[in-house]
Design an enzyme around this catalytic site. Structure first.
Site, PDB file in Angstrom:
ATOM      1  N   CYS A   1      -8.901  -5.532  -7.764  1.00 46.99           N
ATOM      2  CA  CYS A   1      -9.525  -4.578  -6.859  1.00 46.99           C
ATOM      3  C   CYS A   1     -10.575  -3.510  -7.924  1.00 46.99           C
ATOM      4  CB  CYS A   1      -8.130  -3.366  -6.658  1.00 46.99           C
ATOM      5  SG  CYS A   1      -6.919  -4.401  -6.074  1.00 46.99           S
TER       6      CYS A   1
ATOM      7  N   GLN B   1       4.458  -7.305  -6.311  1.00 50.24           N
ATOM      8  CA  GLN B   1       3.902  -8.419  -7.437  1.00 50.24           C
ATOM      9  C   GLN B   1       5.420  -8.928  -7.428  1.00 50.24           C
ATOM     10  OE1 GLN B   1       1.489  -9.966  -7.833  1.00 50.24           O
ATOM     11  NE2 GLN B   1      -0.091  -8.631  -7.213  1.00 50.24           N
TER      12      GLN B   1
ATOM     13  N   GLY C   1       0.244  -3.545   1.322  1.00 51.98           N
ATOM     14  CA  GLY C   1       0.905  -2.904   0.165  1.00 51.98           C
ATOM     15  C   GLY C   1       0.327  -1.496  -0.035  1.00 51.98           C
ATOM     16  N   THR C   2      -0.965  -1.284   0.068  1.00 48.15           N
ATOM     17  CA  THR C   2      -1.767   0.043   0.020  1.00 48.15           C
ATOM     18  C   THR C   2      -0.851   1.063   0.918  1.00 48.15           C
ATOM     19  OG1 THR C   2      -3.441  -1.069  -0.688  1.00 48.15           O
ATOM     20  CG2 THR C   2      -3.949   1.357  -0.042  1.00 48.15           C
TER      21      THR C   2
ATOM     22  N   THR D   1      -0.115  -0.119  17.627  1.00 45.22           N
ATOM     23  CA  THR D   1       0.379  -1.384  18.171  1.00 45.22           C
ATOM     24  C   THR D   1       0.442  -2.534  16.934  1.00 45.22           C
ATOM     25  OG1 THR D   1      -0.888  -1.020  20.146  1.00 45.22           O
ATOM     26  CG2 THR D   1      -0.487  -3.241  19.890  1.00 45.22           C
TER      27      THR D   1
ATOM     28  N   ASN E   1       0.847  -6.063 -11.651  1.00 40.59           N
ATOM     29  CA  ASN E   1      -0.008  -6.984 -11.331  1.00 40.59           C
ATOM     30  C   ASN E   1      -0.961  -7.951 -12.264  1.00 40.59           C
ATOM     31  OD1 ASN E   1      -0.522  -4.316 -10.744  1.00 40.59           O
ATOM     32  ND2 ASN E   1      -2.715  -4.881 -10.323  1.00 40.59           N
TER      33      ASN E   1
ATOM     34  N   SER F   1       3.699  -6.841   0.255  1.00 39.45           N
ATOM     35  CA  SER F   1       2.237  -7.251   0.820  1.00 39.45           C
ATOM     36  C   SER F   1       2.458  -8.597   1.308  1.00 39.45           C
ATOM     37  CB  SER F   1       1.279  -6.853   0.092  1.00 39.45           C
ATOM     38  OG  SER F   1       0.038  -7.495   0.418  1.00 39.45           O
ATOM     39  N   GLY F   2       1.964  -8.873   2.539  1.00 39.24           N
ATOM     40  CA  GLY F   2       1.959 -10.232   3.057  1.00 39.24           C
ATOM     41  C   GLY F   2       0.973 -11.354   2.139  1.00 39.24           C
ATOM     42  N   HIS F   3      -0.099 -10.876   1.853  1.00 38.43           N
ATOM     43  CA  HIS F   3      -1.127 -11.927   1.255  1.00 38.43           C
ATOM     44  C   HIS F   3      -0.720 -12.279  -0.079  1.00 38.43           C
ATOM     45  CE1 HIS F   3      -3.836  -9.330  -1.154  1.00 38.43           C
ATOM     46  NE2 HIS F   3      -3.344  -8.418  -0.331  1.00 38.43           N
TER      47      HIS F   3
HETATM   48  N1  PLP Z   1       0.575  -3.091  -5.200  1.00 37.40           N
HETATM   49  C1  PLP Z   1       0.221  -3.980  -5.950  1.00 37.40           C
HETATM   50  C2  PLP Z   1       1.417  -4.142  -7.488  1.00 37.40           C
HETATM   51  C3  PLP Z   1      -0.654  -5.136  -6.021  1.00 37.40           C
HETATM   52  O1  PLP Z   1      -0.834  -5.874  -6.671  1.00 37.40           O
HETATM   53  C4  PLP Z   1      -1.447  -4.683  -4.636  1.00 37.40           C
HETATM   54  C5  PLP Z   1      -2.639  -5.640  -4.593  1.00 37.40           C
HETATM   55  O2  PLP Z   1      -3.204  -6.305  -5.311  1.00 37.40           O
HETATM   56  C6  PLP Z   1      -1.360  -3.672  -3.775  1.00 37.40           C
HETATM   57  C7  PLP Z   1      -0.146  -2.883  -4.315  1.00 37.40           C
HETATM   58  C8  PLP Z   1      -1.863  -3.550  -2.521  1.00 37.40           C
HETATM   59  O3  PLP Z   1      -1.547  -4.360  -1.487  1.00 37.40           O
HETATM   60  P1  PLP Z   1      -2.780  -4.728  -0.421  1.00 37.40           P
HETATM   61  O4  PLP Z   1      -3.828  -5.575  -0.958  1.00 37.40           O
HETATM   62  O5  PLP Z   1      -1.717  -5.521   0.694  1.00 37.40           O
HETATM   63  O6  PLP Z   1      -3.215  -3.513   0.077  1.00 37.40           O
END
Ligand code: PLP
Length: 395
Positions: free
Chosen positions: A328, A177, A71-72, A239, A147, A201-203
């Site tokens: 975070c 989210q 996601g970042t 890759t 989030n 984001s996958g996780h």
């Molecule tokens: N954006 C939101 C709203 C999120 O909640 C998060 C992670 O908590 C991210 C971006 C970042 O995603 P990633 O952990 O895959 O870098």
């Protein structure tokens, strides 16, 4: 007692089906998806299949999917890939740091940035966006679901306003989210037809960490952030993370199937059971963003006269994983920027806890949590000098 996990907005466990889908790609089918031999072609076919699965979840073309490291990176690519010196970015004060800090970095590079405020319920007002649009606005970036609070923005309307009032501006949404929790339809006639860029984001959807997607509508010209090979149609060099991509593809299929069942309604009922159970047992406590639309899995509650950090630790000792603010920034003593933007006092923001459930959460776990939370809150309030002066304590 088995540990109870209620921090799904921080991360989710891999689903066994996702793990099984990924398994052959670690050792047996280890090829580089860019190689022309059979091993490479096997990996390429798996990446293509996963791309189709993600495209189905988002109702877009497979060619509009760019795989990233999460996601970042997707958020950074959306911002850095579309903005240049002299252009104007509109975003909000409640974004995840992946957008907020990227915007601050852009501001230091001669990009004008407007941070829209939110209402006390955590909503961005369409009129505020309309008023902020300027001739040089190149990008509007507004998150889909928050989030910390789970509050859902009116993204279709905000994207429509952007395009109706500006010829140049693109619309990006951080849907990290929202994916897997809400239907997302980016098709040319769908509700999200005005969204140009969207991050997932996958996780957060039971795929592994370190894999994500940026949806880039066909009409959008995106400058790559990293320079190297021609991967991902020259939008993201490097890759491909084949195992991660395969896992995300499988997770997208499972998420889409789950969204078509009564799963979301069941999850909302469990969240409501948790919320109502807490409110019925604990005084001087309430829901942040209560009357805004929220994703089904999230509730953010304040427990006045309690330090969230202390409550998180007390619950953890009893086997319940929750979070105070966003994971975070845990360890930081600053109150949440999201809750303070909603007008909460620093003390109330510091007394707020996020419970985020997942499709794996059970009713038994909610009921067990409902036994642990009131006791933990009462113990901490017993130690709080401010609590003893309140009417509730005296009564
Ligand atoms: N954006 C939101 C709203 C999120 O909640 C998060 C992670 O908590 C991210 C971006 C970042 O995603 P990633 O952990 O895959 O870098």
């Amino acid at each position: 007692m088995r540990p109870i996990y209620m921090d799904a907005n921080a991360t989710t466990p891999l689903l066994p089906e996702v793990f099984e889908a990924m398994r052959p790609f670690w050792i047996e089918h280890f090829g580089n998806a860019s190689s022309i031999h059979q091993q490479g072609q096997y990996a390429r076919a798996a990446v293509d299949h996963a791309r189709e699965s993600v495209a189905k979840l988002l109702h877009c073309r497979a060619s509009e999917i760019v795989f990233t490291s999460g996601g970042t990176e997707s958020d950074n690519l959306a911002l850095f890939g579309t903005l240049s010196e002299g252009s104007h970015l509109i975003t909000t004060s409640i974004e995840h740091h992946a957008v907020l800090h990227a915007a601050e970095s852009l501001a230091a590079r001669n990009i004008e940035v407007t941070f829209l405020p939110c209402t006390p319920q955590g909503l961005i007002e369409p009129a505020a966006l309309e008023a902020a649009l300027r001739p040089n606005t190149k990008l509007v970036s507004i998150m889909y679901a928050n989030n910390e609070t789970g509050v859902v923005q009116r993204i279709a309307e905000l994207a429509r306003i952007t395009h109706a009032n500006s010829e140049a501006a693109l619309f990006h949404t951080d849907a990290v989210q929202a994916a897997g929790k809400l239907p997302l339809d980016l098709s040319p006639r769908g509700p999200l037809k005005d969204v140009d860029l969207l991050s997932i984001s996958g996780h957060k959807i039971h795929a592994p960490k370190g894999i994500g997607v940026l949806f880039v509508r066909r009409s959008v010209r995106l400058a790559p952030m990293m320079h190297g090979g021609t991967h991902e149609r020259q939008r993201r060099a490097g890759t491909e993370n084949v195992t991660g991509v395969v896992g995300l593809g499988k997770a997208a299929e499972l998420a889409q199937a789950w969204l078509a069942t009564d799963g979301p309604a069941h999850l909302a009922a469990l969240r409501d059971r948790l919320e109502q159970g807490i409110l019925a047992q604990v005084e001087e406590c309430g829901i942040n963003g209560e009357s805004a639309p929220r994703v089904a899995n999230t509730t953010n509650l304040y427990f006045d006269h309690v330090e969230a950090e202390a409550l998180v630790i007390a619950l953890d000792l009893k086997g319940l994983s929750v979070s105070g603010g966003s994971a975070c920034q845990s360890g930081a003593t600053e109150p949440s920027h999201v809750l303070t933007a909603m007008g909460l006092s620093p003390a109330r923001a510091r007394a707020s806890i996020r419970f985020s459930l997942s499709k794996l959460t059970t009713e038994e776990e909610v009921d067990e949590a409902l036994k642990l939370i009131p006791t933990a809150v009462a113990r901490l309030r017993d130690l709080s000098p401010t609590w003893h002066n309140t009417a509730a304590a005296v009564a």
